[in-house]
Design an enzyme around this catalytic site. Structure first.
Site, PDB file in Angstrom:
ATOM      1  CD  GLU A 139     -31.301 -99.492  -2.905  1.00 45.81           C
ATOM      2  OE1 GLU A 139     -32.305 -98.785  -2.681  1.00 45.81           O
ATOM      3  OE2 GLU A 139     -30.470 -99.774  -2.034  1.00 45.81           O
ATOM      4  CD  GLU A 183     -26.804 -97.738  -1.997  1.00 41.05           C
ATOM      5  OE1 GLU A 183     -27.519 -97.540  -1.002  1.00 41.05           O
ATOM      6  OE2 GLU A 183     -27.118 -97.388  -3.155  1.00 41.05           O
TER       7      GLU A 183
HETATM    8  O1  AHR Z   1     -27.579 -94.574   0.693  1.00 41.28           O
HETATM    9  C1  AHR Z   1     -28.869 -94.056   0.827  1.00 41.28           C
HETATM   10  C2  AHR Z   1     -29.875 -94.714  -0.096  1.00 41.28           C
HETATM   11  O2  AHR Z   1     -30.049 -96.031   0.289  1.00 41.28           O
HETATM   12  C3  AHR Z   1     -29.493 -94.799  -1.553  1.00 41.28           C
HETATM   13  O3  AHR Z   1     -29.819 -93.662  -2.263  1.00 41.28           O
HETATM   14  C4  AHR Z   1     -30.296 -95.966  -2.036  1.00 41.28           C
HETATM   15  O4  AHR Z   1     -29.690 -96.638  -3.099  1.00 41.28           O
HETATM   16  C5  AHR Z   1     -30.476 -96.819  -0.811  1.00 41.28           C
HETATM   17  O5  AHR Z   1     -31.790 -97.195  -0.619  1.00 41.28           O
END
Ligand code: AHR
Length: 503
Positions: A173, A292
């Site tokens: 990210e 994610e």
């Molecule tokens: O999954 C929780 C968080 O969400 C992770 O650390 C990050 O990559 C995202 O913003």
């Protein structure tokens, strides 16, 4: 009762079901690692300190790949802290989650856990506070057979054979202003390209993931992908996508329809990647690693990290408790991922244990399944062969966030070898049951093997450590199949799986 209709035809396929669609994620965050997968004093702990009950649930969940060690955590992580004798490892501040990490679990332990759980590791490198050299060092430690300083160090630490990890995330990210070492798209694109190029000098077979956007709502969404891929197109295989779908904030209809956003997200990233490829006159395609995704109640207190002088080890963080509607949404997001199997070649539900997770643990005690466990486990177990292209004809309704949406969403898979067909379907209506008719006449002579539905008159029902099974997918006795027509009634706010086999 309203009617919906689906037509299946084996001639129309999207692409193969990919095992990597059923990936997960373990970050050094909250209780994901410590008292999640790892708890040496737990009654079920194995010789390496890993909870066997969690390993068993991970297998039952049907997880393929597991991304590690973060997440936001990785952007401040020194992987060397987590190798060698445990008593000599430093405790470090984890700035991402305002916690402390004793480094009792590091790369060698995680690889042991991967083996024990039968999962494929997907490793992320720190491109926040670190760069090309540290990524190369970790790769040498993991994947070089021996005869060099870092590969011999791995052997000295007990791992004679190289891990040969194939999938690597180039940071996490990096578009997010919250990220340690956050970068502009130009800065990150250059760094990702140079890191990838150098990593391939060690191991040309790697599959490399460049960071895409951390959400379709990011102000830089679209431009970020365009610029990063303009820099890194030749050097990477995937661009990532992350999405956490809304809290159910009183607008259930919009919440249930949020796979519409995932569909749009995937289509937009694919279009942007293709535009970059076309402009560069390249035939190579960039695929999507949706590494994610989940429902996450970000506004709740559980998601707020500690503050001030409080830097706890493994605090309770992001421990969302999911209800039946959340499980329907998770089932729908899996439908969206499968429907895009031509472009989404990998995905990771975030996360696996305790932290926005399908599996929960009590320190020293039991582990239990959240509602969202069920659609993931059943889809992973029964989606097989090819994803079919569906013609869906269903009622529509208006939502505040996505406008007019179909009340029914579905995907189907067909295993050419066994002839087995699986239909995964959600009824997104908050009030109306649907009668679903599926025309399977072109698939041969079939019989129903299993029809199950997850629903509850109270869609806010949540599992607890004491009761994680009284609401679970139940046989759907309304399902019938005759003359090539499959019929089933689908209650409102429901997820269902209909499985057919050759008669
Ligand atoms: O999954 C929780 C968080 O969400 C992770 O650390 C990050 O990559 C995202 O913003």
């Amino acid at each position: 009762m309203a009617n919906a209709r689906i037509t299946l035809d084996p001639a129309f396929t999207v692409g193969p079901v990919r095992r990597r669609t059923f990936g997960s994620f373990v970050e050094h965050l909250g209780r994901a690692v410590y008292t999640g997968i790892h708890e040496p004093d737990h009654p079920t702990a194995d010789a390496d300190g890993f909870r066997q009950d969690v390993i068993d649930l991970t297998r039952e969940l049907g997880v393929s790949t597991v991304r590690y060690p973060g997440g936001n955590f990785v952007s401040g992580y020194r992987w060397e802290d987590g190798i060698g004798p445990i008593e000599q490892r430093p405790t470090r501040l984890d700035l991402a989650w305002h916690s402390s990490d004793p480094n009792h679990v590091g790369v060698d332990e995680f690889l042991k856990w991967s083996k024990a759980s039968g999962t494929e590791p997907m490793m992320a490198v720190n491109l926040g506070t670190r760069g090309v050299q540290e990524a190369l060092d970790l790769l040498e430690y993991c994947n070089v057979a021996g005869g060099t300083h870092l590969s011999d160090l791995r052997r000295k630490n007990g791992a004679e054979d190289p891990y040969r990890i194939r999938m690597w995330c180039l940071g996490n990210e990096m578009d997010g202003p919250w990220q340690i070492g956050h970068k502009t798209a130009e800065e990150y694109g250059r760094l990702a390209a140079e890191t990838a190029r150098a990593m391939r000098m060690i191991d040309p077979e790697l599959e490399l993931v460049a960071c895409g956007s951390s959400g379709s709502g990011m102000p830089t969404f679209g431009e970020w992908e365009r610029i990063v891929l303009t820099e890194a197109y030749e050097h990477v295989d995937y661009v990532s996508a992350h999405a956490y779908y809304y809290e159910e904030d009183g607008d259930l209809a919009s919440f249930l329809a949020c796979a519409v956003d995932m569909d749009h997200f995937i289509d937009s990233v694919a279009a942007t990647a293709d535009a970059v490829g076309a402009a560069r006159k390249l035939t190579k395609k960039i695929h999507i690693s949706f590494d994610e995704w989940n429902v996450w109640y970000q506004k709740r207190a559980e998601s707020r990290p500690p503050t001030g002088d409080d830097w706890p080890v493994a605090p309770v963080l992001l421990e969302d408790h999911y209800n039946v509607a959340d499980a329907v949404v998770v089932g729908n997001l899996l439908i969206s991922l499968l429907r895009h199997t031509d472009r989404v070649h990998a995905a990771s539900q975030a996360q696996l244990v305790n932290v926005i997770a399908p599996i929960m643990t009590e320190p020293g005690g039991r582990s239990w399944k959240q509602t969202i466990f069920h659609p993931f486990a059943l889809t992973s177990k029964h989606a097989a062969g090819e994803v079919l292209e569906l013609a869906i004809d269903a009622p529509v309704h208006e939502t505040a966030k996505f406008g007019e949406v179909s009340a029914l969403d579905a995907v189907a898979t067909r295993d050419g070898a066994s002839g087995e067909v699986a239909v995964f379907v959600v009824n997104r209506s908050t009030t109306e049951a649907l009668t679903l008719d599926v025309d399977v006449s072109s698939l041969g002579n079939l019989r129903i093997v299993e029809a199950v539905t997850l629903a509850n008159p109270d869609h806010t029902w949540q599992a607890t450590p004491e009761d994680d099974s009284s609401v679970a997918p139940e046989p759907n006795d309304s399902a019938t199949l005759s003359d090539g027509q499959l019929r089933a009634e689908l209650p409102p706010v429901s997820w269902s799986m209909l499985r057919l086999a050759t008669a």
